[in-house]
Design a protein around this motif. Sequence first.
Motif, PDB file in Angstrom:
ATOM      1  N   THR A 192      53.832 -12.491  43.584  1.00 23.92           N
ATOM      2  CA  THR A 192      55.028 -11.911  42.990  1.00 23.92           C
ATOM      3  C   THR A 192      54.904 -11.890  41.469  1.00 23.92           C
ATOM      4  O   THR A 192      54.077 -12.603  40.877  1.00 23.92           O
ATOM      5  CB  THR A 192      56.278 -12.713  43.361  1.00 23.92           C
ATOM      6  OG1 THR A 192      56.183 -14.028  42.785  1.00 23.92           O
ATOM      7  CG2 THR A 192      56.419 -12.837  44.873  1.00 23.92           C
ATOM      8  N   ARG A 193      55.742 -11.101  40.836  1.00 18.11           N
ATOM      9  CA  ARG A 193      55.722 -11.030  39.379  1.00 18.11           C
ATOM     10  C   ARG A 193      56.009 -12.381  38.733  1.00 18.11           C
ATOM     11  O   ARG A 193      55.285 -12.782  37.807  1.00 18.11           O
ATOM     12  CB  ARG A 193      56.733  -9.979  38.905  1.00 18.11           C
ATOM     13  CG  ARG A 193      56.813  -9.847  37.398  1.00 18.11           C
ATOM     14  CD  ARG A 193      57.659  -8.677  36.988  1.00 18.11           C
ATOM     15  NE  ARG A 193      57.732  -8.554  35.537  1.00 18.11           N
ATOM     16  CZ  ARG A 193      58.237  -7.505  34.909  1.00 18.11           C
ATOM     17  NH1 ARG A 193      58.717  -6.483  35.608  1.00 18.11           N
ATOM     18  NH2 ARG A 193      58.263  -7.461  33.594  1.00 18.11           N
ATOM     19  N   PRO A 194      57.026 -13.131  39.182  1.00 20.73           N
ATOM     20  CA  PRO A 194      57.253 -14.455  38.574  1.00 20.73           C
ATOM     21  C   PRO A 194      56.050 -15.387  38.720  1.00 20.73           C
ATOM     22  O   PRO A 194      55.750 -16.162  37.809  1.00 20.73           O
ATOM     23  CB  PRO A 194      58.478 -14.987  39.317  1.00 20.73           C
ATOM     24  CG  PRO A 194      59.201 -13.762  39.777  1.00 20.73           C
ATOM     25  CD  PRO A 194      58.120 -12.779  40.110  1.00 20.73           C
ATOM     26  N   GLN A 195      55.358 -15.322  39.864  1.00 19.14           N
ATOM     27  CA  GLN A 195      54.190 -16.189  40.058  1.00 19.14           C
ATOM     28  C   GLN A 195      53.070 -15.821  39.097  1.00 19.14           C
ATOM     29  O   GLN A 195      52.420 -16.699  38.515  1.00 19.14           O
ATOM     30  CB  GLN A 195      53.699 -16.078  41.507  1.00 19.14           C
ATOM     31  CG  GLN A 195      54.601 -16.748  42.522  1.00 19.14           C
ATOM     32  CD  GLN A 195      54.161 -16.476  43.947  1.00 19.14           C
ATOM     33  OE1 GLN A 195      53.648 -15.396  44.258  1.00 19.14           O
ATOM     34  NE2 GLN A 195      54.345 -17.442  44.822  1.00 19.14           N
ATOM     35  N   LEU A 196      52.828 -14.525  38.922  1.00 19.51           N
ATOM     36  CA  LEU A 196      51.776 -14.083  38.009  1.00 19.51           C
ATOM     37  C   LEU A 196      52.110 -14.466  36.569  1.00 19.51           C
ATOM     38  O   LEU A 196      51.262 -14.985  35.837  1.00 19.51           O
ATOM     39  CB  LEU A 196      51.578 -12.572  38.127  1.00 19.51           C
ATOM     40  CG  LEU A 196      50.501 -11.955  37.228  1.00 19.51           C
ATOM     41  CD1 LEU A 196      49.140 -12.559  37.504  1.00 19.51           C
ATOM     42  CD2 LEU A 196      50.466 -10.434  37.413  1.00 19.51           C
TER      43      LEU A 196
END
Length: 282
Positions: free
Chosen positions: A121-125
Amino acid sequence: MPSPPPHSLRDSWALVLGVSSGMGRATARALAAEGVHVIGVHFDRAETAEEARRLEEELRAGGVRAHLFNANAAAPRTRERLVPRIAEFTGGAGLRVVLHSLAFGSLVPFLPRGGDKAALTRPQLEMTLDVMAHSLVYWTQDLVAAGLLRRGAKIFAMTSAGTSQVLPSYGAVSAAKAALESHVRQLACELAPYGVAVNALRAGVTVTPSLLRIPGHEQFVDRSAAGNPHGRLTRPEDVAEAVVTLARTPSSWLTGDTIGVDGGELIAAGTTWNTRTEAEEW
């Protein structure tokens, strides 16, 4: 008390980000053995924080000052709180060594694979890059602003061969390591007028808690051990020895590089070495 020999590290100070395990812990021990006082930041839950407390006691028992803090090294509040403390501890002398060894990121593939529906996900990246790469820039900015990086200081950032190799679920970390090496080059040039060196250390495959979280690490470890000309994996102590060796010189001329600390593992990739037999034949 006799004066320390030229290029001695004794009574200097080091900041180790990621001090409680792996390369951070080994480096703290190696620096303390040289008489370096250690300030460390680690982020541990209650069940593992006890190990950091024991490390702090061990370092102090060796005759140096040690202050280890359980806090998120990537959080702005941690820097705001600790940078003034670092200035207080060092008495204005600043830091001789800064080690950035933060290994917290998402190990999720970019796309769903097989029956697994999980995808990055974007937050993880963004979190992975912020912790493992961008935090180096933020710490350096704050340490410079506080006058804690003087001529002769050394900054080391831990990278890996993941910048040029692909592993399942390692994409976010690979991106972070590539960004980290880019940050090292930029910081090296901007800090050159200050006489401060900045380098990335590319360790070989090393069995650390962060490695053990990588899916499929068992096969990767076996291949790396077979392909290393030394006939073994890199150890955290190998990295610690490199930090101590490179930190001794006051020169800032070796800077902006990615330095392999892997026993030849990367250059020998794809070859299986029977090192013991060949050494005996020599």
